[in-house]
Scaffold this motif. Structure first.
Motif, short mmCIF file in Angstrom:
data_model
loop_
_atom_site.label_atom_id
_atom_site.label_comp_id
_atom_site.label_asym_id
_atom_site.label_seq_id
_atom_site.Cartn_x
_atom_site.Cartn_y
_atom_site.Cartn_z
N PHE A 230 8.85 -0.43 61.83
CA PHE A 230 7.24 -0.97 61.16
C PHE A 230 7.38 -1.40 60.36
CE2 PHE A 230 3.55 -0.05 59.16
CZ PHE A 230 2.96 -0.97 60.27
N TYR B 61 0.54 -5.83 67.01
CA TYR B 61 1.68 -5.49 66.93
C TYR B 61 0.87 -4.61 65.70
CZ TYR B 61 -1.00 -9.30 63.78
OH TYR B 61 -1.83 -10.32 63.62
N VAL C 139 -1.49 -1.72 68.99
CA VAL C 139 -0.19 -0.16 69.62
C VAL C 139 -0.94 0.77 69.22
CG1 VAL C 139 2.23 0.17 68.87
CG2 VAL C 139 1.32 -2.10 68.22
N ARG D 70 5.18 -9.11 60.55
CA ARG D 70 4.06 -8.27 59.56
C ARG D 70 4.02 -8.41 58.59
NH1 ARG D 70 6.24 -4.55 62.20
NH2 ARG D 70 5.99 -4.11 64.04
N GLN E 92 8.41 -6.46 72.69
CA GLN E 92 8.72 -6.94 71.32
C GLN E 92 8.40 -8.39 71.44
OE1 GLN E 92 11.09 -5.19 73.55
NE2 GLN E 92 10.06 -3.77 72.19
N ALA F 223 0.26 -10.98 62.13
CA ALA F 223 1.70 -11.83 61.92
C ALA F 223 1.86 -13.38 61.48
CB ALA F 223 1.36 -12.20 63.44
N ILE G 56 9.56 -8.06 66.40
CA ILE G 56 9.12 -7.18 66.08
C ILE G 56 8.27 -6.40 67.44
CG2 ILE G 56 7.57 -7.99 63.93
CD1 ILE G 56 5.53 -8.81 64.96
N ASP G 57 7.71 -5.07 66.90
CA ASP G 57 8.09 -4.66 68.55
C ASP G 57 5.82 -4.33 68.72
OD1 ASP G 57 10.31 -3.47 68.75
OD2 ASP G 57 9.92 -2.01 67.36
N GLY G 58 5.61 -4.20 69.59
CA GLY G 58 4.28 -4.30 69.86
C GLY G 58 3.88 -3.69 71.01
N TYR H 18 2.59 3.38 67.00
CA TYR H 18 4.35 3.21 66.71
C TYR H 18 5.14 4.13 67.21
CZ TYR H 18 4.06 -1.67 66.45
OH TYR H 18 4.06 -3.02 65.93
#
Length: 204
Positions: free
Chosen positions: A156, A25, A29, A49, A43, A64, A72-74, A144
């Protein structure tokens, strides 16, 4: 994947053990910072974060933190042969935990997924003596941008806490060991988002 043999009542059964995956994350990434090639955007729910200083490192890094109702995206990537040694060494200031919450991805063969987080007993807020490195922010944002585009970069920043911490502008002489070269438009994007979240960027 690994293959194994199981014997039951004199019957030999061949079974396949799926490789585990990690959920990155932050800098993980950015695919340019590692060699885990079998990777997919993902996700995870129930986490945010945060910037944290850890007693095990001289500067602040992302961790995290559990957050009900957040996502969250990752990036998830396979760890071939269950060989965690190199990744555990890279993430030595973190503890590794199994992902138990909802996880969305397109990996067809993901086994167990693990996530790294700073242990509470080693965690503190960043300060002037333990700042965030701009070279580290650059690497994360570049990752990202490549995986999720500008909308992902905005997400993010919006799903990360601690932007009021001091950010050391080391861009001209990067301190972060996995620093990357950013194009001018990538730098402008980072700088614009730091302004948007009222980040505290200080001279090196």
């Amino acid at each position: 994947m690994r293959q194994g043999v199981e014997f039951t009542n004199s019957v030999c059964t061949l079974f396949v053990m799926k490789d585990p995956f990690f959920f990155g994350y932050g800098s993980l990434v950015n695919r340019a910072t590692h060699s885990y090639a079998h990777a997919f955007p993902a996700q995870i729910s129930g986490w945010r974060r945060a910037w944290r200083h850890t007693t095990l490192r001289p500067v602040a890094f992302l961790t995290a933190v559990p957050a009900h109702g957040e996502q969250i995206d990752g990036l998830i990537a396979a760890v071939p042969g269950h060989d965690w040694a190199a990744l555990d060494e890279r993430e030595h200031a973190y503890d590794r935990h199994p992902v138990t919450g909802p996880l969305h991805h397109q990996a067809p063969d993901a086994g167990d997924v693990q996530i790294y987080a700073v242990a509470p007993q080693h965690s503190d807020s960043p300060d002037a003596r333990h700042p965030i490195l701009l070279s580290y922010v650059d690497v994360v944002v570049q990752g990202y941008l490549r995986e999720y585009g500008e909308a992902g970069v905005i997400r993010f920043f919006d799903t990360t806490d601690g932007w009021d911490a001091p950010i050391k502008d080391d861009r001209s002489a990067p301190i972060y060991p996995r620093h990357q070269t950013l194009h001018a438009d990538e730098k402008r994007l980072v700088d614009a988002q730091l302004v948007r979240v009222s980040a505290n960027v200080v001279a090196a």
